[in-house]
Design a protein around this motif. Sequence first.
Motif, mmCIF file in Angstrom:
data_model
loop_
_atom_site.group_PDB
_atom_site.id
_atom_site.type_symbol
_atom_site.label_atom_id
_atom_site.label_comp_id
_atom_site.label_asym_id
_atom_site.label_seq_id
_atom_site.Cartn_x
_atom_site.Cartn_y
_atom_site.Cartn_z
ATOM 1 N N SER A 55 0.830 -1.211 0.000
ATOM 2 C CA SER A 55 0.000 0.000 0.000
ATOM 3 C C SER A 55 0.862 1.257 0.000
ATOM 4 N N ILE A 56 1.907 1.260 0.798
ATOM 5 C CA ILE A 56 2.802 2.417 0.867
ATOM 6 C C ILE A 56 3.512 2.623 -0.471
ATOM 7 N N ILE A 57 4.053 1.542 -1.020
ATOM 8 C CA ILE A 57 4.764 1.617 -2.301
ATOM 9 C C ILE A 57 3.826 2.110 -3.395
ATOM 10 N N LYS A 58 2.612 1.577 -3.439
ATOM 11 C CA LYS A 58 1.640 1.972 -4.469
ATOM 12 C C LYS A 58 1.274 3.444 -4.338
ATOM 13 N N ALA A 59 1.096 3.932 -3.103
ATOM 14 C CA ALA A 59 0.760 5.337 -2.893
ATOM 15 C C ALA A 59 1.888 6.240 -3.395
ATOM 16 N N VAL A 60 3.131 5.867 -3.117
ATOM 17 C CA VAL A 60 4.276 6.667 -3.584
ATOM 18 C C VAL A 60 4.373 6.593 -5.109
ATOM 19 N N GLU A 61 4.177 5.402 -5.676
ATOM 20 C CA GLU A 61 4.209 5.257 -7.138
ATOM 21 C C GLU A 61 3.158 6.149 -7.794
ATOM 22 N N ASN A 62 1.968 6.177 -7.222
ATOM 23 C CA ASN A 62 0.904 7.016 -7.773
ATOM 24 C C ASN A 62 1.276 8.493 -7.743
ATOM 25 N N GLU A 63 1.873 8.942 -6.645
ATOM 26 C CA GLU A 63 2.281 10.341 -6.532
ATOM 27 C C GLU A 63 3.417 10.669 -7.502
ATOM 28 N N MET A 64 4.372 9.755 -7.645
ATOM 29 C CA MET A 64 5.479 9.985 -8.574
ATOM 30 C C MET A 64 4.971 10.049 -10.020
ATOM 31 N N THR A 65 4.053 9.164 -10.363
ATOM 32 C CA THR A 65 3.464 9.171 -11.705
ATOM 33 C C THR A 65 2.703 10.472 -11.946
ATOM 34 N N ALA A 66 1.957 10.919 -10.947
ATOM 35 C CA ALA A 66 1.196 12.168 -11.072
ATOM 36 C C ALA A 66 2.123 13.363 -11.292
ATOM 37 N N LYS A 67 3.350 13.260 -10.809
ATOM 38 C CA LYS A 67 4.325 14.345 -10.974
ATOM 39 C C LYS A 67 5.162 14.182 -12.247
ATOM 40 N N GLY A 68 4.824 13.167 -13.066
ATOM 41 C CA GLY A 68 5.479 12.998 -14.356
ATOM 42 C C GLY A 68 6.684 12.074 -14.365
ATOM 43 N N PHE A 69 6.937 11.367 -13.271
ATOM 44 C CA PHE A 69 8.069 10.436 -13.215
ATOM 45 C C PHE A 69 7.666 9.071 -13.748
ATOM 46 N N THR A 70 8.651 8.339 -14.253
ATOM 47 C CA THR A 70 8.458 6.978 -14.732
ATOM 48 C C THR A 70 9.367 6.055 -13.930
ATOM 49 N N SER A 71 8.822 4.936 -13.499
ATOM 50 C CA SER A 71 9.600 3.958 -12.739
ATOM 51 C C SER A 71 10.525 3.189 -13.675
ATOM 52 N N THR A 72 11.772 2.994 -13.238
ATOM 53 C CA THR A 72 12.727 2.216 -14.014
ATOM 54 C C THR A 72 13.703 1.549 -13.060
ATOM 55 N N GLU A 73 14.220 0.416 -13.459
ATOM 56 C CA GLU A 73 15.224 -0.279 -12.653
ATOM 57 C C GLU A 73 16.633 0.037 -13.142
ATOM 58 N N GLU A 74 16.747 0.512 -14.370
ATOM 59 C CA GLU A 74 18.053 0.766 -14.969
ATOM 60 C C GLU A 74 18.406 2.245 -14.943
ATOM 61 N N ASN A 75 19.403 2.593 -14.178
ATOM 62 C CA ASN A 75 19.962 3.933 -14.160
ATOM 63 C C ASN A 75 18.923 5.041 -13.914
ATOM 64 N N PRO A 76 18.197 5.007 -12.806
ATOM 65 C CA PRO A 76 17.169 6.032 -12.558
ATOM 66 C C PRO A 76 17.808 7.390 -12.265
ATOM 67 N N ASP A 77 17.068 8.442 -12.577
ATOM 68 C CA ASP A 77 17.520 9.803 -12.273
ATOM 69 C C ASP A 77 17.434 10.086 -10.780
ATOM 70 N N VAL A 78 16.438 9.486 -10.118
ATOM 71 C CA VAL A 78 16.165 9.751 -8.708
ATOM 72 C C VAL A 78 15.995 8.430 -7.970
ATOM 73 N N GLY A 79 16.563 8.332 -6.786
ATOM 74 C CA GLY A 79 16.353 7.175 -5.909
ATOM 75 C C GLY A 79 15.371 7.557 -4.816
ATOM 76 N N VAL A 80 14.330 6.774 -4.652
ATOM 77 C CA VAL A 80 13.328 7.029 -3.617
ATOM 78 C C VAL A 80 13.643 6.140 -2.424
ATOM 79 N N ASP A 81 13.890 6.775 -1.282
ATOM 80 C CA ASP A 81 14.234 6.052 -0.070
ATOM 81 C C ASP A 81 13.175 6.336 0.980
ATOM 82 N N LEU A 82 12.575 5.302 1.510
ATOM 83 C CA LEU A 82 11.518 5.437 2.507
ATOM 84 C C LEU A 82 12.010 4.961 3.863
#
Length: 94
Positions: A55-82
């Motif tokens: 639930s926590i991961i999904k909520a953060v993913e939804n917020e990141m997507t709403a802000k225009g970010f795309t999830s990737t495993e290869e060489n991300p621009d930003v690391g999200v640490d909870l």
Amino acid sequence: MKKYAIILIVAILAGCATTSVTYDYDKSVDFAEFKTYAFTKESLKLPVNQLNLNSIIKAVENEMTAKGFTSTEENPDVGVDLHLKTEKEVEATA
């Protein structure tokens, strides 16, 4: 969709007596340059059960997507640490 993410976050935190959110970032950085993100390995090992973690991961993913970010495993621009701190309260009545 944003409304549902907010409702989900509120539902998760509803049982908490006190909730404190902190964040830290470099105010001189233009975040518009960043397009991709990934969760750190530590974020995926939060001390909660799998249902709450999802639930926590999904909520953060939804917020990141709403802000225009795309999830990737290869060489991300930003690391999200909870980080999560929980306290167990015991109440006894006689």
